[in-house]
Design an enzyme around this catalytic site. Sequence first.
Site, PDB file in Angstrom:
ATOM      1  N   ALA A 131      17.768 -31.247   4.205  1.00 60.66           N
ATOM      2  CA  ALA A 131      18.511 -32.154   3.320  1.00 60.66           C
ATOM      3  C   ALA A 131      18.735 -33.471   4.049  1.00 60.66           C
ATOM      4  O   ALA A 131      18.734 -33.525   5.279  1.00 60.66           O
ATOM      5  CB  ALA A 131      19.844 -31.535   2.921  1.00 60.66           C
ATOM      6  N   SER A 132      18.936 -34.527   3.261  1.00 62.07           N
ATOM      7  CA  SER A 132      19.126 -35.851   3.853  1.00 62.07           C
ATOM      8  C   SER A 132      20.176 -36.617   3.061  1.00 62.07           C
ATOM      9  O   SER A 132      20.177 -36.585   1.826  1.00 62.07           O
ATOM     10  CB  SER A 132      17.802 -36.613   3.850  1.00 62.07           C
ATOM     11  OG  SER A 132      17.984 -37.933   4.311  1.00 62.07           O
ATOM     12  N   SER A 134      23.137 -40.257   3.488  1.00 58.62           N
ATOM     13  CA  SER A 134      23.192 -41.621   4.017  1.00 58.62           C
ATOM     14  C   SER A 134      23.573 -41.674   5.490  1.00 58.62           C
ATOM     15  O   SER A 134      23.134 -42.561   6.218  1.00 58.62           O
ATOM     16  CB  SER A 134      24.191 -42.448   3.202  1.00 58.62           C
ATOM     17  OG  SER A 134      25.459 -41.833   3.222  1.00 58.62           O
ATOM     18  N   GLN A 137      21.094 -36.177   8.508  1.00 59.60           N
ATOM     19  CA  GLN A 137      20.203 -35.238   7.842  1.00 59.60           C
ATOM     20  C   GLN A 137      20.214 -33.915   8.599  1.00 59.60           C
ATOM     21  O   GLN A 137      20.669 -33.830   9.740  1.00 59.60           O
ATOM     22  CB  GLN A 137      18.798 -35.783   7.684  1.00 59.60           C
ATOM     23  CG  GLN A 137      17.952 -35.912   8.923  1.00 59.60           C
ATOM     24  CD  GLN A 137      16.586 -36.536   8.603  1.00 59.60           C
ATOM     25  OE1 GLN A 137      16.449 -37.366   7.703  1.00 59.60           O
ATOM     26  NE2 GLN A 137      15.570 -36.151   9.352  1.00 59.60           N
ATOM     27  N   VAL A 138      19.698 -32.869   7.933  1.00 58.98           N
ATOM     28  CA  VAL A 138      19.840 -31.504   8.432  1.00 58.98           C
ATOM     29  C   VAL A 138      18.473 -30.867   8.626  1.00 58.98           C
ATOM     30  O   VAL A 138      17.596 -30.971   7.758  1.00 58.98           O
ATOM     31  CB  VAL A 138      20.690 -30.671   7.443  1.00 58.98           C
ATOM     32  CG1 VAL A 138      20.698 -29.209   7.846  1.00 58.98           C
ATOM     33  CG2 VAL A 138      22.109 -31.212   7.386  1.00 58.98           C
ATOM     34  N   LYS A 153      22.653 -30.688  12.258  1.00 59.27           N
ATOM     35  CA  LYS A 153      22.952 -31.954  11.580  1.00 59.27           C
ATOM     36  C   LYS A 153      22.859 -33.086  12.594  1.00 59.27           C
ATOM     37  O   LYS A 153      23.485 -33.026  13.660  1.00 59.27           O
ATOM     38  CB  LYS A 153      24.352 -31.896  10.962  1.00 59.27           C
ATOM     39  CG  LYS A 153      24.711 -33.091  10.101  1.00 59.27           C
ATOM     40  CD  LYS A 153      26.033 -32.842   9.382  1.00 59.27           C
ATOM     41  CE  LYS A 153      26.373 -33.969   8.428  1.00 59.27           C
ATOM     42  NZ  LYS A 153      27.628 -33.718   7.685  1.00 59.27           N
ATOM     43  N   ASP A 288      36.247 -33.588   0.476  1.00 58.15           N
ATOM     44  CA  ASP A 288      34.946 -34.030  -0.050  1.00 58.15           C
ATOM     45  C   ASP A 288      34.296 -32.872  -0.808  1.00 58.15           C
ATOM     46  O   ASP A 288      33.137 -32.534  -0.586  1.00 58.15           O
ATOM     47  CB  ASP A 288      34.061 -34.494   1.104  1.00 58.15           C
ATOM     48  CG  ASP A 288      32.920 -35.399   0.638  1.00 58.15           C
ATOM     49  OD1 ASP A 288      32.992 -35.911  -0.495  1.00 58.15           O
ATOM     50  OD2 ASP A 288      31.961 -35.591   1.396  1.00 58.15           O
TER      51      ASP A 288
END
Length: 546
Positions: A131-132, A134, A137-138, A153, A288
């Site tokens: 995943a990416s 701003s 990314q992972v 991460k 979040d």
Amino acid sequence: MTPGEVRRLYFIIRTFLSYGLDELIPKMRITLPLRLWRYSLFWMPNRHKDKLLGERLRLALQELGPVWIKFGQMLSTRRDLFPPHIADQLALLQDKVAPFDGKLAKQQIEAAMGGLPVEAWFDDFEIKPLASASIAQVHTARLKSNGKEVVIKVIRPDILPVIKADLKLIYRLARWVPRLLPDGRRLRPTEVVREYEKTLIDELNLLRESANAIQLRRNFEDSPMLYIPEVYPDYCSEGMMVMERIYGIPVSDVAALEKNGTNMKLLAERGVQVFFTQVFRDSFFHADMHPGNIFVSYEHPENPKYIGIDCGIVGSLNKEDKRYLAENFIAFFNRDYRKVAELHVDSGWVPPDTNVEEFEFAIRTVCEPIFEKPLAEISFGHVLLNLFNTARRFNMEVQPQLVLLQKTLLYVEGVGRQLYPQLDLWKTAKPFLESWIKDQVGIPALVRAFKEKAPFWVEKMPELPELVYDSLRQGKYLQHSVDKIARELQSNHVRQGQSRYFLGIGATLVLSGTFLLVSRPEWGLMPGWLMAGGLIAWFVGWRKTR
């Protein structure tokens, strides 16, 4: 400005104009030069006239990149700044950007791990990111030490200079807002940007996120409601974080949840319970909780459990804020607007000289129409939003922790009603709030407070005889001083008999205040008030001698 900043500013202006955002410039005399300047840029027309203003603003922010995307997301929670049709569009901003080169990520991991190759610490490192976003990314891998699946991460390389440059420009724009908008000063735009800057810089430190995740995991250890993946702190640094890889159903994938046989009603209610548990039991909440950060375990669908990730943003409330918040909710749903107004004043959220009657009327005017809906359809998040927007008209200071709370509550409600449209938030939350308030008063609360203070008193107990002796000695000295001053005053021939009374009282109060200030600093403002009263009395006595 540096050449790089000039180029960036040009790109921002071109983007704003290509989406027709010059419509946001108010038509005032002070903005006339700005509007004339815009007309001179005729080769930068609005290329999206078919779209509404809110959508154009969202698309422009997405084009400007991560700093502006996150800024728009934060602004979506400040509905006192924008009308609903714009705020709703800002809430749709997605923090998804193209990934950076996996080889760069690998280099950063190796640098963080002391220069050793990735293979020294991890097996099956996947160069393609899972995943990416701003900020980071992972990538997936396995720990060499125990074979457990993990995600790594990594912060985007060279993102800090980009963030600082864009923040500098946003600050400059914020300083123009009070000059361009009649209500601009009340909106405190610079404070809004400062709050955003703090949140953004915090997200760049993955050690902070690691600590947050560890704390949340500890708070919900063995909980049937929420699971936080394990963090491996030995592998974490400011620019890298390693945690357990989880498998779950995205909470937004309602079809997959139903196919798995998930109890949707219980899942929705547990989301509310998890939120209020974090806020009122733990004073530490995941701030979040948008759908991209929430999953549901495949196991035990009849007794579903949430999985939470990305703990970069958290909020906390102190005991007073929690009490006022709980009482505010209960007073609101009892339609006791006088109580709501008084709570805002008592909590210090609005100035102490606020006219409570006017404030109560304003709250009633805004909130009473909400009860035209069935109770089950009333949004807690929008209740808070209406209360805060009304309070800001009465000079309510920006409360960052409450802004975070309101944003998170909107996320929780949105997810809950997506899962189970009949979700009654008040029915789910009311017993929790009433139980919490009840727990804060009475004998159990006194016992708890005594236990909390017991170590302090145990530590001070050996010093008690000396403190008592010092107090008595200083008290005797004080009495001697007061008597001496009183005798001196009596020897004077004053024209008005009352002057001796005022001078004696004044001296006593001043000396008492001084004594308490020295020996009892924990008494707070009391010594100051005594001394001030003494000076006033002394002044009155002096005036009477003239």
